[in-house]
Design a protein around this motif. Sequence first.
Motif, short mmCIF file in Angstrom:
data_model
loop_
_atom_site.label_atom_id
_atom_site.label_comp_id
_atom_site.label_asym_id
_atom_site.label_seq_id
_atom_site.Cartn_x
_atom_site.Cartn_y
_atom_site.Cartn_z
N SER A 1 -12.80 8.53 6.26
CA SER A 1 -11.94 7.64 5.47
C SER A 1 -10.74 8.43 4.99
O SER A 1 -10.88 9.55 4.50
N ARG A 2 -9.54 7.83 5.16
CA ARG A 2 -8.33 8.48 4.65
C ARG A 2 -7.34 7.41 4.22
O ARG A 2 -7.38 6.27 4.70
N PRO A 3 -6.44 7.76 3.31
CA PRO A 3 -5.48 6.77 2.82
C PRO A 3 -4.51 6.35 3.92
O PRO A 3 -4.13 7.15 4.77
N ASP A 4 -4.13 5.09 3.88
CA ASP A 4 -3.11 4.56 4.80
C ASP A 4 -1.76 5.17 4.39
O ASP A 4 -1.38 5.07 3.23
N ASP B 1 0.38 2.60 2.67
CA ASP B 1 -0.09 2.03 1.41
C ASP B 1 -1.34 2.79 0.98
O ASP B 1 -2.43 2.53 1.48
N SER B 2 -1.19 3.72 0.05
CA SER B 2 -2.30 4.60 -0.33
C SER B 2 -3.46 3.87 -0.99
O SER B 2 -4.53 4.44 -1.15
N ARG B 3 -3.28 2.60 -1.35
CA ARG B 3 -4.39 1.82 -1.91
C ARG B 3 -5.40 1.44 -0.83
O ARG B 3 -6.55 1.14 -1.12
N ILE B 4 -4.95 1.44 0.41
CA ILE B 4 -5.79 1.04 1.54
C ILE B 4 -6.36 2.28 2.21
O ILE B 4 -5.66 3.24 2.46
N LYS B 5 -7.66 2.23 2.51
CA LYS B 5 -8.31 3.32 3.23
C LYS B 5 -8.45 2.95 4.70
O LYS B 5 -8.90 1.85 5.04
N THR C 1 -10.00 -1.29 8.54
CA THR C 1 -10.07 -1.30 7.08
C THR C 1 -11.36 -1.99 6.66
O THR C 1 -11.98 -2.71 7.45
#
Length: 156
Positions: free
Chosen positions: A89-92, A95-99, A59
């Motif tokens: 880069s892709r969303p976690d 938790d979509s706030r974290i890439k 991250t």
Amino acid sequence: MNKNTDTFIPKRDVSEFQHLVAAIFQCCQERLQYQSERFGLPDAELRCLMQFEGERYLTAKTLAYRLNVAKSRVTKLVSSLVKRKLLASRPDPADSRIKLLSLTPAGGLLLKEIGRFRFEVHRTVLEQFSDEQRGELLHALSLLSRHMKSVKDMMA
């Protein structure tokens, strides 16, 4: 900071140690500059890319901590590496706030090439020593690293 306060260390020894550490650091800096030019990446981007060695995902927060820079600086580094198609880069999913950042196939190939280059540089340095000298050097560097870390920890 000295564990044994009874030990006297001559000023010339401290000065020589400072000089040698500075000379080694300068040599390493010059190698890093050459490495940056060879692989066509600014030093900061190269160091960022190297953080992915052995990692599936990182991250921006982790990179900022490892590189000891602000998260905003990491954002710029990552953006450049994404543009170069070396990082993705892709969303976690949790938790979509974290890439989640990962190497692309091209980034993985470049990282392997950098790793081979670094290995050869260090192998070439070690070739300059006899087997006995090499053993002594590695032992002394291990001690130096351990003691430098212990002083750093005392300063924290």
